[in-house]
Design a protein around this motif. Structure first.
Motif, PDB file in Angstrom:
ATOM      1  N   VAL A 248     -11.268   3.311   8.373  1.00 31.12           N
ATOM      2  CA  VAL A 248     -10.305   4.403   8.479  1.00 31.12           C
ATOM      3  C   VAL A 248     -10.942   5.645   9.102  1.00 31.12           C
ATOM      4  CG1 VAL A 248      -8.880   3.625   6.571  1.00 31.12           C
ATOM      5  CG2 VAL A 248     -10.751   5.206   6.132  1.00 31.12           C
ATOM      6  N   GLY A 249     -12.172   5.476   9.623  1.00 32.91           N
ATOM      7  CA  GLY A 249     -12.774   6.566  10.381  1.00 32.91           C
ATOM      8  C   GLY A 249     -13.344   7.680   9.540  1.00 32.91           C
TER       9      GLY A 249
ATOM     10  N   LEU B 247     -12.485   3.515  -5.058  1.00 32.68           N
ATOM     11  CA  LEU B 247     -12.344   2.445  -4.075  1.00 32.68           C
ATOM     12  C   LEU B 247     -12.714   1.103  -4.691  1.00 32.68           C
ATOM     13  CD1 LEU B 247     -13.662   3.931  -0.751  1.00 32.68           C
ATOM     14  CD2 LEU B 247     -11.498   2.789  -1.113  1.00 32.68           C
ATOM     15  N   ARG B 248     -13.707   1.127  -5.579  1.00 38.69           N
ATOM     16  CA  ARG B 248     -14.145  -0.137  -6.162  1.00 38.69           C
ATOM     17  C   ARG B 248     -13.038  -0.782  -7.000  1.00 38.69           C
ATOM     18  NH1 ARG B 248     -19.217   1.685  -8.338  1.00 38.69           N
ATOM     19  NH2 ARG B 248     -19.074   2.950  -6.538  1.00 38.69           N
ATOM     20  N   GLU B 249     -12.105   0.047  -7.461  1.00 42.07           N
ATOM     21  CA  GLU B 249     -11.001  -0.543  -8.212  1.00 42.07           C
ATOM     22  C   GLU B 249     -10.156  -1.462  -7.342  1.00 42.07           C
ATOM     23  OE1 GLU B 249      -8.747   2.490 -10.071  1.00 42.07           O
ATOM     24  OE2 GLU B 249     -10.308   2.919 -11.551  1.00 42.07           O
ATOM     25  N   VAL B 250     -10.139  -1.185  -6.043  1.00 38.60           N
ATOM     26  CA  VAL B 250      -9.328  -2.024  -5.169  1.00 38.60           C
ATOM     27  C   VAL B 250     -10.183  -2.921  -4.282  1.00 38.60           C
ATOM     28  CG1 VAL B 250      -7.246  -0.643  -5.126  1.00 38.60           C
ATOM     29  CG2 VAL B 250      -9.115  -0.039  -3.617  1.00 38.60           C
TER      30      VAL B 250
ATOM     31  N   MET C 191      -7.570   3.007   0.614  1.00 43.20           N
ATOM     32  CA  MET C 191      -7.165   2.315  -0.610  1.00 43.20           C
ATOM     33  C   MET C 191      -5.902   1.511  -0.373  1.00 43.20           C
ATOM     34  SD  MET C 191      -8.096   5.258  -3.384  1.00 43.20           S
ATOM     35  CE  MET C 191      -7.696   4.282  -4.792  1.00 43.20           C
ATOM     36  N   ALA C 192      -5.035   2.047   0.480  1.00 40.10           N
ATOM     37  CA  ALA C 192      -3.776   1.353   0.734  1.00 40.10           C
ATOM     38  C   ALA C 192      -4.002   0.037   1.475  1.00 40.10           C
ATOM     39  CB  ALA C 192      -2.829   2.249   1.529  1.00 40.10           C
ATOM     40  N   ILE C 193      -5.042  -0.024   2.341  1.00 40.01           N
ATOM     41  CA  ILE C 193      -5.218  -1.252   3.121  1.00 40.01           C
ATOM     42  C   ILE C 193      -6.211  -2.203   2.467  1.00 40.01           C
ATOM     43  CG2 ILE C 193      -4.646  -0.156   5.314  1.00 40.01           C
ATOM     44  CD1 ILE C 193      -7.674  -0.207   5.941  1.00 40.01           C
TER      45      ILE C 193
ATOM     46  N   GLY D  97       0.848  -1.182   0.000  1.00 39.32           N
ATOM     47  CA  GLY D  97       0.000   0.000   0.000  1.00 39.32           C
ATOM     48  C   GLY D  97       0.883   1.230   0.000  1.00 39.32           C
ATOM     49  N   ALA D  98       0.376   2.329  -0.564  1.00 37.61           N
ATOM     50  CA  ALA D  98       1.165   3.557  -0.568  1.00 37.61           C
ATOM     51  C   ALA D  98       0.282   4.730  -0.166  1.00 37.61           C
ATOM     52  CB  ALA D  98       1.759   3.805  -1.948  1.00 37.61           C
TER      53      ALA D  98
END
Ligand code: SF4
Ligand code: SF4
Lengths: 288, 656
Positions: free
Chosen positions: B149-150, B132-135, B177-179, B112-113
């Motif tokens: 992520v709150g 987000l749906r991409e990941v 997105m990273a997680i 993740g970045a």
């Protein structure tokens, strides 16, 4: 005072600028292109002095093919093609430069004022520019010249009127983005007046863009001017001008090919050199 | 003295020798090419990260820290023609040999970045849900991720575009997105640098909590040792493309072994330090990556340097204690335990309450109209009735988060922004200003001399005296003589800021405006500029209005502090009083967000939008002391205690 000491020491330890190294280490191709540009400008300036014969007088047998005495042959009436091409180089090349310089000066001034002032001045100036930009340049030039009579001077005038709007847009866009930078606010706070800000803090930033655009434009102009002469709207025969020489010589293409082809090659070389030199100037400016 | 930094990360998975590290980079060399010049950005770097470990990678600009982070992801900019040698293994995969397809798969699922500016990594034309749906597999997963992520009201946010979210929320979306792929490693490059202090702490907490919950490792790349120290278990200090020191966080803070780490620790600002004397500084600037010294890269700035330091690169050798390494040949013999370097104290500044005030602002209003020709109406109050007085020679710090109007106030004082109400009196001499980004406040094609002479000319100094004045002022601000004829591009960040200061003070103004002059500078350079401003103010008797988002800087430099929130000054008073004993709930929260200030008050949400200011007290939606009346009636400004301590809050109304 001990307090000063650490501050004084924290001056510089970075090595000195390496800006010129970039220019000096410019690739050979760039140096070559710029060298050619200088050479051709010199040739154009000295053209008439270097010409071995009078470009307007018949000095040899008509339609003589290229030989030692007449390196590029002679035309239908026996004028020396070499001398005519050299002199033609001068009028085409210097005419193109004159139009560019005129366009950059007029367009640059309008773009500078519009970009730096903003508001309604900007709007009015840019709408006027848009009107000129919307007109097809070559057709309008033809119309203007047709209306005021064909001559090299009239062609230059017509083309100059049409050539500036492009620079006005370019310079304005550059100035607008510069004007939004804090350095303009800083200059204003330092007490620099409106004129000074324009002249010292805005204009120099737009120069590289304008120079690069102009140098790439020279080739277009050479071709446009030659084209107009070709249509009979530029310098009038027998005056030596590369475009009109190609045009009038065209009828002899099948019998004496050198008469139209030699000036055409000169036009080709001229635009090629202008274009490569323009590219080199852009690369050098990008890098520094 | 123990280091006043809390270590929040509860020592999760410590390095166990049996487990294979998630990251195993060895002998890593990276070259990048810019402007036809190749620079050796990383020079033989070794780095291991254990599963679940949080590692802080600390370094100044040009140290190569970002390049190291990007190398782990194999995301080096192609335009810079990167050349990489050595070995990088991430999650058992050889990043240098693996085919591009495998890398993409790895990045998607195992890595993740998170970057400094989420705006550049989020697609501005795409709704959050779409990105987000991409990941994530489904909408349900996406909502769950946002919840994790709150992000409040995750369902509604799916339909939002990135620009509709605040900076803090955008960073949370990036983290979501990273997680998404349940990563083994997250690389976070300056994830909190662009955020306000109150939001910064939330994001750091979130990152460390996620790592604990997901068992993933985190490489936190930052220029700020204090940020790294808050959540990292281990800190890696990078300098000039080399690792200077590796150590467990607590050990590093307590006893650094490399002189550079020690200097970083010393130049850190906190709310306990002694404000009566200049900050200890590090002289010089970080090395230019295009021109690195052959020996120890720190040698030109190191007070312990010996001739043999410059002969060869010191190797990274193990030190005493577990997990400690340092690259200093003298680390055994020198003692670097943090200590106060006793510099001579400042002389007291000449604040003269009798003389005419340097600035009197009364009920200043600034509106920004969003009205255009066809859409008239909605104006935004950027400043909403600001009162501020600065006595002659006094330094006032204006503190607040982004968007609170502090920069607008300074610009209004400078006359760069039109006020739409109230009165501003700066006396007869126009104030001068030092901008945040010195680079862009200097005209790029003019030399320092031309810029400074221009100021002299507009002050009517005759031509004959100008050259002499310019040289004198350059010496005064600590610039080398060659800088006089240099253009801004040839100067470093710190030198540019000094040129800007030189221009501002060459004809000393009564009032100097400073808009975050040090926030864009490296820590070790910023301290020198702060000292300079402190000294000049005493030498020239100038009053200063100093804008900053950093309470520690405000405390250090200012006599008085004014705290702004949403276009109003909510609290102002003597710096030491306000910071030691804040009254307004917002000031309390700001001060508690500083490392080392004890319990942190966590604020709900992020600063509200100017377009939609809350009714009554603008702070009430986030205030934990808010009562019913706060939502309906704006509070009055009342004085509490003595010496011009004023607070804009109902609590103070009752006290005062
Ligand atoms: S090796 Fe020498 S110059 Fe480098 S940090 Fe150690 S003492 Fe200083
Ligand atoms: S006025 Fe009310 S809401 Fe505003 S800060 Fe004070 S207590 Fe909080």
């Amino acid at each position: 005072m001990a307090a000063i000491e650490p501050v004084l020491r924290s001056g510089a330890s970075l090595s000195r600028p390496r800006r010129w190294r970039l220019v000096r280490h410019a690739p050979l191709s760039d140096k070559l292109a710029l060298g050619m540009l200088a050479l051709i400008t010199l040739l154009a300036l000295l053209g008439p002095t270097l010409a071995p014969h009078d470009p307007l007088a018949a000095v040899g047998p008509p339609s003589h093919p290229p030989s030692w005495q007449y390196p590029l042959g002679t035309d239908e009436v026996g004028r020396d093609m070499f001398s005519r091409v050299l002199c033609g180089l001068q009028s085409t090349w210097l005419a193109a430069l004159a139009v560019i310089v005129g366009g950059v000066l007029i367009g640059g001034a309008i773009g500078l004022v519009a970009g730096a002032t903003g508001g309604w001045v900007d709007t009015v100036l840019m709408r006027i520019t848009d009107v000129f930009l919307a007109l097809p340049a070559s057709i309008l030039a033809i119309a203007v010249v047709a209306a005021i009579g064909p001559s090299l001077f009239h062609t230059l005038l017509a083309v100059s009127i049409l050539w500036w709007p492009y620079y006005a847009r370019l310079v304005r866009a550059e100035i607008r983005s510069l004007a939004a930078r804090p350095h303009i606010e800083a200059a204003r706070l330092a007490g620099v007046g409106w004129g000074g800000r324009l002249w010292r803090h805005l204009l120099p930033g737009a120069v590289p863009t304008a120079v690069v655009a102009a140098s790439l434009d020279v080739a277009n102009l050479v071709v446009l001017l030659a084209g107009l002469s070709f249509l009979g709207l530029g310098a009038q025969p027998p005056a030596p001008e590369l475009g009109s020489m190609t045009a009038t010589g065209l009828s002899s293409l099948l019998t004496s090919w050198w008469i139209p082809v030699m000036p055409a090659i000169a036009i080709f070389l001229l635009s090629l050199i202008a274009n490569t030199a323009g590219d080199s100037i852009r690369d050098l400016m990008d890098r520094s | 003295m123990s280091a006043p930094i809390e270590v929040l990360g509860s020592g999760a998975a410590a390095t166990t020798a049996t487990e294979r590290p998630v990251v195993d980079a060895a002998d890593l060399d990276v070259w990048l090419t810019r402007d036809h010049l190749e620079s050796h950005v990383l020079r033989g770097v070794d780095l291991q990260i254990a599963p679940g470990e949080i590692v802080g990678l600390v370094g100044e600009s040009g140290s190569g820290k970002t390049v190291l982070g990007m190398s782990l992801l194999r995301l080096l900019p192609e335009g810079a023609r990167p050349r990489v040698e050595g070995r990088i293994e991430v999650d058992g995969i050889d990043m240098l040999a693996a085919p591009e397809e495998a890398l993409r798969e790895l990045r998607r699922h195992r890595l993740g970045a998170v970057f400094q500016d989420p705006m550049t990594s989020l697609d501005p034309t795409m709704r959050i849900g779409g990105q987000l749906r991409e990941v994530a597999e489904s909408d349900g997963d996406a909502i769950e991720l946002l919840g994790a992520v709150g992000v409040p009201e995750p369902k509604r946010r799916l339909r939002a575009f990135p620009h509709e979210l605040s900076g803090g929320l955008r960073q949370r979306v990036m983290i979501a997105m990273a997680i998404a792929g349940e990563p083994r490693l997250i690389v976070a490059d300056e994830p909190t640098t662009a955020l306000d202090v109150t939001v910064q702490a939330q994001i750091l907490d979130l990152l460390s909590k996620l790592c604990r919950d997901l068992g993933c490792s985190l490489l936190l790349v930052t220029h700020d040792l204090a940020v790294a120290a808050q959540i990292a278990q281990r800190v890696v200090v990078l300098y000039g493309g080399r690792i200077a020191e590796v150590a467990p966080t607590a050990a590093l803070l307590e006893h650094p072994r490399h002189p550079y780490s020690a200097a970083l620790l010393r130049s850190r600002l906190d709310v306990e330090m002694d404000v009566t004397r200049p900050l200890p500084t590090l002289h010089g600037e970080p090395p230019d990556p295009r021109d690195l010294p052959v020996g120890c890269p720190f040698a030109p700035r190191c007070e312990f340097a010996r001739p043999d330091c410059e002969a060869a690169l010191p190797s990274l050798d193990p030190g005493p204690g577990p997990g400690r390494f340092d690259a200093c040949i003298r680390s055994e013999e020198i003692d670097l335990r943090p200590k106060r370097v006793e510099l001579e104290p400042w002389v007291a500044p000449l604040v003269d309450p009798q003389a005419e005030d340097a600035l009197v602002a009364a009920a200043v209003q600034v509106d920004a109209g969003s009205s255009s020709f066809w859409r008239r109406g909605s104006t935004v109050k950027i400043l909403n009735g600001v009162d501020l007085r600065i006595a002659a020679g006094e330094c006032v710090a204006l503190v607040g988060e982004s968007g609170c109007g502090k920069t607008t106030l300074v610009k209004a004082v400078a006359g760069l922004v039109e006020t739409s109400g109230g009165a501003l009196d700066v006396g007869d001499k126009s104030p001068q200003m030092v901008f945040q980004d010195a680079g862009s406040s200097l005209t790029p094609w003019l030399t320092s001399r031309e810029l400074v002479e221009e100021r002299l000319r507009s002050c009517g100094v005759p031509r004959a005296q100008r050259a002499e004045r310019v040289e004198a002022v350059f010496a005064q601000v600590g610039l080398p003589a060659w800088a006089v004829d240099a253009r801004p591009a040839q100067l470093s960040g710190g030198q540019r800021q000094r040129v800007a200061i030189a221009r501002a003070i060459v004809a000393p103004p009564k009032l100097l405006l400073c808009d975050e002059p040090t926030s864009a500078l490296d820590v070790s350079v910023a301290a020198g500029v702060l000292n300079l401003i402190g000294r000049l103010r005493r030498e020239l008797g100038m009053a200063i209005l100093f804008v900053t988002h950093d309470i520690a800087v405000a405390r250090l430099i200012a006599d008085r502090v004014a705290v702004m929130y949403l276009g109003r000054i909510v609290e102002s008073g003597p710096a030491t009083t306000v910071i030691a004993d804040p009254v307004h709930p917002y000031t309390k929260a700001l001060i508690s967000s500083l490392p080392g200030s004890g319990g942190r008050i966590k604020l709900k949400g992020s600063p509200p939008s100017l377009f939609d200011p809350p009714s009554g007290c603008a702070f009430h939606p986030r205030c934990s002391h808010a009562r019913e009346e706060c939502a309906t009636r704006p509070p009055r400004i009342v004085a509490v205690g003595d010496s011009r301590h004023e607070v804009d809050c109902v609590l103070a109304e009752e006290q005062g």
